[in-house]
Design an enzyme around this catalytic site. Sequence first.
Site, PDB file in Angstrom:
ATOM      1  N   LYS A  21     -59.639  39.381 -26.022  1.00  0.00           N
ATOM      2  CA  LYS A  21     -58.637  38.249 -25.255  1.00  0.00           C
ATOM      3  C   LYS A  21     -58.275  38.751 -23.880  1.00  0.00           C
ATOM      4  CE  LYS A  21     -57.323  36.448 -29.771  1.00  0.00           C
ATOM      5  NZ  LYS A  21     -56.333  36.747 -30.778  1.00  0.00           N
ATOM      6  N   GLN A  30     -50.756  39.048 -32.581  1.00  0.00           N
ATOM      7  CA  GLN A  30     -51.896  39.019 -33.384  1.00  0.00           C
ATOM      8  C   GLN A  30     -51.539  39.405 -34.910  1.00  0.00           C
ATOM      9  OE1 GLN A  30     -55.043  39.022 -32.083  1.00  0.00           O
ATOM     10  NE2 GLN A  30     -55.738  39.050 -34.336  1.00  0.00           N
ATOM     11  N   ASP A  60     -51.034  30.203 -29.483  1.00  0.00           N
ATOM     12  CA  ASP A  60     -51.888  30.054 -30.596  1.00  0.00           C
ATOM     13  C   ASP A  60     -51.801  28.667 -31.645  1.00  0.00           C
ATOM     14  OD1 ASP A  60     -53.538  32.219 -31.122  1.00  0.00           O
ATOM     15  OD2 ASP A  60     -52.114  33.455 -31.731  1.00  0.00           O
TER      16      ASP A  60
END
Length: 290
Positions: free
Chosen positions: A52, A96, A119
């Site tokens: 990312k 994450q 997200d």
Amino acid sequence: MKLIDGKTIAEKIKGEIKAEVAAIIDRDERAPHLAAILVGEDPASQTYVTSKEKACRSTGITSSLYKFEETVSEKELLSVIDFINNDPDTDGLIVQQPLPEHINTDRVVASINPAKDVDGFHPINMGKMILGLPSFLPATPMGIMELLRRSKIETEGKHVVVLGRSNIVGTPIAIMLSRKGNPGNATVTLCHSKTANLKELCLQADILIAAIGQPGFVKATMVKPGAVIIDVGIHRIEDKSEKGYHIAGDVDFKEVSKISGPITPVPGGVGVMTIAALLMNTMKAYKKEL
Ligand code: NAP
């Protein structure tokens, strides 16, 4: 066999974002900024976060990594999230997963500012997605939608069978494809580990989306000839190659691709599109479009 080339489509999306970021910088404005929180040493999580960051760099988006030991307390994590939530120079924030067991993941996700939740996991964004309201869409299903759209794969009136009902992939893609829109307007069957007649349902699929986390689970005998195959699975399989492993999906690509219609490879299919979708969401957050 026709490949659905996620890699080329993702590169095109990144090129579009790069041009947009360059124009922003040309106007002497601040570049979009994505922050990531990584807890612990899980190798898969480290790989995802590194990819990312690399994707951000390649487009001109600024990225910053907040890295914590496995032992970090939930309180400390929440206070850093609170800081990022209120930092005017940060547009998007990802935490994450998985998080260590002593941390309540639901509480952490719910603490993210929904306007920075690129997200799309915050309950507010999930709820808006279900209602069809503008929201950040979770990156993997959003990447699949973009893949279908840009590959001009017709979904209207088609029977889509989704294998796996996780909150981050199976459930949201089932909702997105069953809603009005293009892609969308499909009739969707959502399968899971308690589904009784899985093979029969798979054989009825015009589009089969595999997100169950079992390498090579979908066999050629489960696929209707000509069906579109979207493979979400990512597995590191040890082998005797120089690297010592290769990456495979939830679909037995070698056999299934002999009878299927368009099919996504692993790697080079959904995974790269997930990262492209995250960058698209970061741009939306920067532009305060939602
Ligand atoms: P997950 O949380 O691991 O859940 C797996 C789902 O599959 C569950 O709903 C489970 O049913 C179902 N399932 C498991 N075994 C089954 C079986 N034998 N028959 C029918 N259903 C079965 O799923 P996930 O997080 O969505 O991950 C799925 C895969 O996608 C993994 O390989 C993951 O690494 C990969 N992934 C890839 C990306 C990407 O960017 N490409 C992103 C996310 C995940 P129950 O609900 O009944 O337990």
